[in-house]
Design a protein around this motif. Structure first.
Motif, PDB file in Angstrom:
ATOM      1  N   UNK A  76      51.786 -55.154  85.279  1.00 37.53           N
ATOM      2  CA  UNK A  76      51.109 -55.783  84.143  1.00 37.53           C
ATOM      3  C   UNK A  76      51.843 -55.527  82.826  1.00 37.53           C
ATOM      4  N   UNK A  77      53.022 -54.909  82.911  1.00 34.71           N
ATOM      5  CA  UNK A  77      53.836 -54.605  81.724  1.00 34.71           C
ATOM      6  C   UNK A  77      53.071 -53.765  80.700  1.00 34.71           C
ATOM      7  N   UNK A  78      52.317 -52.794  81.187  1.00 35.43           N
ATOM      8  CA  UNK A  78      51.542 -51.919  80.314  1.00 35.43           C
ATOM      9  C   UNK A  78      52.296 -50.612  80.100  1.00 35.43           C
ATOM     10  N   UNK A  79      52.593 -50.305  78.846  1.00 40.79           N
ATOM     11  CA  UNK A  79      53.251 -49.051  78.507  1.00 40.79           C
ATOM     12  C   UNK A  79      52.200 -47.997  78.175  1.00 40.79           C
ATOM     13  N   UNK A  80      52.408 -46.788  78.667  1.00 44.68           N
ATOM     14  CA  UNK A  80      51.455 -45.705  78.449  1.00 44.68           C
ATOM     15  C   UNK A  80      51.954 -44.808  77.320  1.00 44.68           C
ATOM     16  N   UNK A  81      51.134 -44.680  76.283  1.00 42.04           N
ATOM     17  CA  UNK A  81      51.460 -43.806  75.162  1.00 42.04           C
ATOM     18  C   UNK A  81      50.951 -42.388  75.381  1.00 42.04           C
ATOM     19  N   UNK A  82      49.809 -42.288  76.061  1.00 39.44           N
ATOM     20  CA  UNK A  82      49.204 -40.980  76.342  1.00 39.44           C
ATOM     21  C   UNK A  82      48.749 -40.945  77.797  1.00 39.44           C
ATOM     22  N   UNK A  83      49.159 -39.903  78.509  1.00 38.83           N
ATOM     23  CA  UNK A  83      48.690 -39.670  79.875  1.00 38.83           C
ATOM     24  C   UNK A  83      47.806 -38.436  79.882  1.00 38.83           C
ATOM     25  N   UNK A  84      46.551 -38.618  80.301  1.00 40.92           N
ATOM     26  CA  UNK A  84      45.640 -37.487  80.493  1.00 40.92           C
ATOM     27  C   UNK A  84      45.584 -37.213  81.989  1.00 40.92           C
ATOM     28  N   UNK A  85      46.308 -36.199  82.415  1.00 39.65           N
ATOM     29  CA  UNK A  85      46.424 -35.812  83.825  1.00 39.65           C
ATOM     30  C   UNK A  85      45.233 -34.922  84.169  1.00 39.65           C
ATOM     31  N   UNK A  86      44.089 -35.532  84.381  1.00 35.45           N
ATOM     32  CA  UNK A  86      42.841 -34.790  84.520  1.00 35.45           C
ATOM     33  C   UNK A  86      42.340 -34.678  85.960  1.00 35.45           C
ATOM     34  N   UNK A  87      42.719 -35.592  86.832  1.00 33.24           N
ATOM     35  CA  UNK A  87      42.184 -35.593  88.194  1.00 33.24           C
ATOM     36  C   UNK A  87      42.451 -34.259  88.883  1.00 33.24           C
ATOM     37  N   UNK A  88      41.408 -33.690  89.469  1.00 34.83           N
ATOM     38  CA  UNK A  88      41.550 -32.416  90.164  1.00 34.83           C
ATOM     39  C   UNK A  88      40.244 -31.999  90.799  1.00 34.83           C
ATOM     40  N   UNK A  89      40.330 -31.174  91.821  1.00 37.49           N
ATOM     41  CA  UNK A  89      39.146 -30.651  92.495  1.00 37.49           C
ATOM     42  C   UNK A  89      39.335 -29.169  92.771  1.00 37.49           C
ATOM     43  N   UNK A  90      38.254 -28.503  93.149  1.00 37.97           N
ATOM     44  CA  UNK A  90      38.310 -27.079  93.464  1.00 37.97           C
ATOM     45  C   UNK A  90      37.795 -26.801  94.861  1.00 37.97           C
ATOM     46  N   UNK A  91      37.801 -25.536  95.222  1.00 36.90           N
ATOM     47  CA  UNK A  91      37.241 -25.126  96.505  1.00 36.90           C
ATOM     48  C   UNK A  91      36.754 -23.691  96.377  1.00 36.90           C
ATOM     49  N   UNK A  92      35.899 -23.289  97.297  1.00 39.28           N
ATOM     50  CA  UNK A  92      35.316 -21.947  97.225  1.00 39.28           C
ATOM     51  C   UNK A  92      35.197 -21.358  98.620  1.00 39.28           C
TER      52      UNK A  92
END
Length: 259
Positions: A76-92
């Motif tokens: 889509x020719x979309x340039x990213x100015x800011x990347x928020x690398x937030x995806x994540x999970x935990x375990x216990x």
């Protein structure tokens, strides 16, 4: 109009980041595997803010997830100015009692996909001499955490990667920041099956909106890392003040305490 890509945008800190960037007038790209939630969030953002929103459903726990996301934006020719690398999970729980496939998917998401996305988007940002990346780590980025062994190790990777790359990027116009929150009011504890632990108690957690705001400020100031909250900051200093073995014992005792 500048564009912010937010992974793990369907809830928690990612959802709050989406709100912040929409309010700031960014075009917001929402990425997560929960397409239904993303569409609802996108509609809400468009109703309340002068923003354009795009939803990209993608499973970043799969090895091809980052490339699929990057390719979709390139198409889509979309340039990213800011990347928020937030995806994540935990375990216990004890590592030897965990489901191996589930743990490997967590490592894929928290480590491999985060790094993969950084490498993909950094190439474009450095060529343009502009761009910002925020990686979501944890206070456990600073110490080993029994009963969440793979999780804490994955978040240590996030902090070390961020610090190293921040140094590499000097003079490029591109910055990378690690946001290292403590216990936060998100779905994290439920997903990690930690609802009965004291650390998940309401008065022990920070508000996700506040955490995101602190992260946004640190990103704009191009800080290498930030730890929201004074008590969390003190926890992050523990390995500098006490023998690592003692800190590890303390973190285990904290996680073992139940309501």
């Amino acid at each position: 109009m500048k564009t912010a890509l937010i992974t793990g945008a369907s809830s928690g800190i990612g959802r709050e980041f989406a709100e912040i960037f929409a309010k700031e007038g960014y075009q917001v790209i929402l990425a997560s595997r929960n397409e239904e939630k993303l569409k609802a969030i996108a509609q809400s953002l468009r109703q309340h803010y002068p923003t354009t929103t795009i939803v990209i459903p993608v499973d970043l726990a799969q090895s091809n997830g980052p490339q699929l996301l990057y390719d979709a934006l390139k198409k889509e020719a979309i340039e990213i100015d800011v990347l928020i690398n937030n995806a994540g999970i935990g375990s216990y729980g004890f590592l030897h009692e965990q489901n191996i496939q589930t743990e490997l998917e967590m490592i894929q998401l928290n480590v491999h996909s985060l790094s993969h996305l950084m490498m993909l988007f950094l190439q474009d940002m450095v060529k343009r001499n502009t761009g910002r990346i925020l990686n979501v780590g944890s206070t456990t980025s600073f110490y080993a955490c029994p009963l969440s062994a793979n999780y804490s190790a994955s978040k240590a990777f996030v902090l070390h990667l961020t610090e190293a790359v921040a140094n590499e990027l000097k003079g490029t116009g591109v910055s990378v920041t690690a946001l290292c929150p403590g216990a936060t009011g998100t779905e994290f504890f439920r997903n990690a099956k930690m609802e009965k632990q004291k650390v998940a108690k309401d008065n022990a957690v920070m508000d996700a909106k506040k955490v995101a705001e602190i992260g946004f400020q640190a990103l704009n100031k191009r800080k290498t890392f930030v730890v929201p909250g004074f008590l969390n900051w003190l926890l992050a200093q523990a390995p500098r003040l006490f023998p690592r073995r003692i800190v590890t014992n303390i973190t285990r005792n904290v996680l073992e305490q139940k309501l």
